[in-house]
Scaffold this active site. Sequence first.
Site, short mmCIF file in Angstrom:
data_model
loop_
_atom_site.label_atom_id
_atom_site.label_comp_id
_atom_site.label_asym_id
_atom_site.label_seq_id
_atom_site.Cartn_x
_atom_site.Cartn_y
_atom_site.Cartn_z
N LYS A 219 38.56 25.05 6.28
CA LYS A 219 39.06 25.48 4.97
C LYS A 219 40.53 25.87 5.09
O LYS A 219 40.93 26.61 6.00
CB LYS A 219 38.25 26.68 4.47
CG LYS A 219 36.78 26.36 4.20
CD LYS A 219 36.60 25.49 2.98
CE LYS A 219 35.14 25.27 2.65
NZ LYS A 219 34.93 24.53 1.39
N GLU A 302 32.79 17.28 -5.56
CA GLU A 302 31.77 18.32 -5.65
C GLU A 302 31.83 19.05 -6.99
O GLU A 302 30.82 19.63 -7.43
CB GLU A 302 31.87 19.31 -4.49
CG GLU A 302 33.06 20.25 -4.54
CD GLU A 302 33.08 21.23 -3.38
OE1 GLU A 302 32.69 22.39 -3.57
OE2 GLU A 302 33.48 20.82 -2.28
N ASP A 325 27.42 15.46 -5.50
CA ASP A 325 26.74 16.75 -5.35
C ASP A 325 25.39 16.64 -6.06
O ASP A 325 25.30 16.06 -7.15
CB ASP A 325 27.58 17.86 -5.97
CG ASP A 325 26.95 19.24 -5.79
OD1 ASP A 325 27.36 19.96 -4.87
OD2 ASP A 325 26.05 19.59 -6.58
N HIS A 352 28.89 16.30 -0.71
CA HIS A 352 29.02 17.75 -0.58
C HIS A 352 27.63 18.35 -0.40
O HIS A 352 26.67 17.91 -1.01
CB HIS A 352 29.66 18.31 -1.85
CG HIS A 352 29.63 19.81 -1.94
ND1 HIS A 352 28.88 20.48 -2.89
CD2 HIS A 352 30.25 20.75 -1.20
CE1 HIS A 352 29.07 21.78 -2.73
NE2 HIS A 352 29.88 21.97 -1.72
#
Length: 442
Positions: A219, A302, A325, A352
């Site tokens: 991240k 996502e 997703d 995702h």
Amino acid sequence: MVQEITEVTVRDVRFPTSLEQHGSDAMHTDPDYSVAYVVIHTDTGEKGFGLTFTVGRGTEIVVCAVQALSTLVVGKSLQEIVGDFRGFYRLLTSDGQMRWIGPEKGVIQLATAAILNAVWDLWARTEGKPLWKLLVDMDPEQMVSCIDFRYISDALTEQEALDILVKGREGKAEREAQMLQDGYPAYTTSCAWIGFSDQQLTQLCSEALSSGWSRFKVKVGANLEDDRRRCALVRKMIGPDNTLMMDANQRWDVGEAVRWVSSLAEFKPLWIEEPTSPDDVLGHAAISKALAPLGIGVATGEQCHNRVMFKQFLQASALQFVQIDSCRVGSVNENLAVMLMAHKFQVPVCPHAGGVGLCELVQHLILFDYICVSTDLNNRMCEYVDHLHEHFTCPVVIHNAHYLPPKAPGYSCEMLEASVQKYQFPDGEVWRKIQAEEQEST
């Protein structure tokens, strides 16, 4: 036997993951991983279980949307629904009044996904198959009849979808056997949440490497110097031959994204995920074009609302990796459309997952995609996050960094009732305890 739907129940279930920074990223700094948990009841006693994923506050709004849509479901039979699944999908997404607060996006689409996930679970249970097997065994004509092609026929016609699925029959048995033996390749996001310390990151990367993981996501997006330090640390640990991805979770403007990622290019990321607003198709296209000379792709999806947005991303060459997703769009029906469009545009699907139940659900979709649509594993992998699986009756199984195909009938959505009661918001045991501690501290 005809199964009439007699009731749709929905509960707000939340896990206090923010206490230890699990799930934290540059945009969502304190997520409490949660679900709107749906159960479809029938007059035969059979149940279908479904959910949609949220991150805490706002789950109660999705619950209200599920309750509003449930009036369109109660009284119908499973056989009536699956006999005209395209029509039923359009019924849920085209209510003359509720459509105004969508249409096919946001809270309404999250609620639609939760209900339809439960319908697919009920169908698979009735057939005695895990959902992926139900999909794999389905005739191409029946599969196509589950998809609403409205608004996407300029990118994928019904005949083109049928042709893809018919062609996918070649070698299908061999690919299914391969998945049953080896599983589907996964990557991990569990090591490098943005709220983790360098010590945590180092320890978790080391443990993952020793467990056979070779694909890692970091991240990024809060602070450039922190990103450089953390990415350097991860790249050094995993070595030059393992795969590194980065995820900014919508943090940047377009120009800022290009500059920021360019400064991280030395760490050789395969992709940058959600570099800007998830709605900005042309912004993603500009970023994709700018980063292409650096060998860095763009991944997103996502938080892509529906098949229409995916269509535009693909038409604009705005992404190099499609991230579906299980709960953001309209359940299996709409994800089928997205996977087929991605195949036509020759863009790999790398879903995702993580959250609560997303790994359990998406494993069924990736198995179908490889066995029946893409027939190729090049540059394909599925996200995995190692938490909260213990709250499901049939938790995902990972072996040697691969998803192993689930064997139990259904869509793997059913949660343990004890977990639902314990974590139900706001009256479950866990939340009553947290509220009491907060009151004491004040």
